[in-house]
Design a protein around this motif. Structure first.
Motif, mmCIF file in Angstrom:
data_model
loop_
_atom_site.group_PDB
_atom_site.id
_atom_site.type_symbol
_atom_site.label_atom_id
_atom_site.label_comp_id
_atom_site.label_asym_id
_atom_site.label_seq_id
_atom_site.Cartn_x
_atom_site.Cartn_y
_atom_site.Cartn_z
ATOM 1 N N ILE A 2 0.852 -1.183 0.000
ATOM 2 C CA ILE A 2 0.000 0.000 0.000
ATOM 3 C C ILE A 2 0.892 1.239 0.000
ATOM 4 C CG2 ILE A 2 -1.915 -1.128 1.185
ATOM 5 C CD1 ILE A 2 -1.077 0.359 3.722
ATOM 6 N N PHE A 14 -4.240 7.163 -2.586
ATOM 7 C CA PHE A 14 -3.747 5.922 -2.002
ATOM 8 C C PHE A 14 -3.680 4.878 -3.111
ATOM 9 C CE2 PHE A 14 -5.336 8.160 1.666
ATOM 10 C CZ PHE A 14 -4.431 7.839 2.653
ATOM 11 N N ALA A 16 0.700 5.761 0.140
ATOM 12 C CA ALA A 16 -0.015 7.042 0.219
ATOM 13 C C ALA A 16 0.859 8.102 -0.436
ATOM 14 C CB ALA A 16 -0.291 7.408 1.670
#
Length: 219
Positions: free
Chosen positions: A125, A148, A127
């Protein structure tokens, strides 16, 4: 100056040794270690670059940084820690930050983490957002994340597979803004503090983006 350099080197050596002895999960999950915090505070008091966000020091600030210690955990690790029996379900393998020159008086920031989700395999992941100078322009930045991204880098543990990256934009009215203080910077180490005092210790990874990505996936 020579004495300060020697003291900083000794403190950094002790810091790396204590972080390594603490172990990856304890160093990034909520479990503040007072001895490590005091070493970091000593280093902050003898910061070799008093104005780390100055444009004169961007070449030192920018690059790939691996998070090695967070005094109160991170948004991600606190969330993971709240999941019952997370040790058997989720393993965080890497947490990093990439800083690049941005437009309009800003720095482009990408915060990423690589997870092992048991039988689901490895997922990443990220950001993405901006640092913008604020108040004390050479120490403090306003941070806001606008997108994101999520990607299965090794789904179901099969290294030959990968899923396309899914990018999720954050609507502007939902974009929270926070202050970020860079309290220590040299060629190898960076310390940041959030508005609540949580301290984050980063260590530089001197690799290209492509190499970093392959290292993160294979670690």
């Amino acid at each position: 100056m020579i004495g300060n350099d020697a003291t900083r080197l000794a403190l950094k050596t002790e810091l790396w040794e204590r972080v390594e002895a603490l172990g990856f999960h304890r160093s990034l999950f909520p479990s503040s270690e007072e001895t490590i915090n005091k070493i970091v505070e000593q280093l902050e008091s003898m910061n070799p670059i008093p104005y780390p966000l100055s444009r004169n020091h961007l070449s030192t600030l920018l690059g790939y940084w691996q998070l090695v210690y967070a005094s109160r955990g991170t948004v991600v690790t606190r969330t993971v820690a709240s999941i019952p029996d997370f040790w058997g379900l989720i393993k965080i393998k890497q947490v990093w930050q990439q800083l690049e020159t941005g437009g309009n008086e800003s720095i482009s920031a990408s915060n990423g983490a690589l997870f092992d989700l048991s039988f689901l395999g490895e997922w990443q992941i990220q950001a993405n957002g901006l640092w913008q100078w604020s108040g004390d322009r050479e120490k403090v930045a306003k941070v806001k994340f606008s997108t994101f991204a999520m990607q299965a880098t090794k789904p179901f543990g099969i290294s030959a597979w990968s899923f396309p990256e899914l990018k999720i934009p954050v609507l502007e009215f939902l974009q929270n803004e926070a202050l970020w203080i860079t309290s220590f910077l040299d060629e190898e180490m960076r310390v940041g503090r959030g508005a609540t005092g949580n301290l984050f210790v980063f260590r530089r990874r001197s690799v290209s983006g492509e190499t970093l990505q392959s290292e993160l996936v294979s670690d």
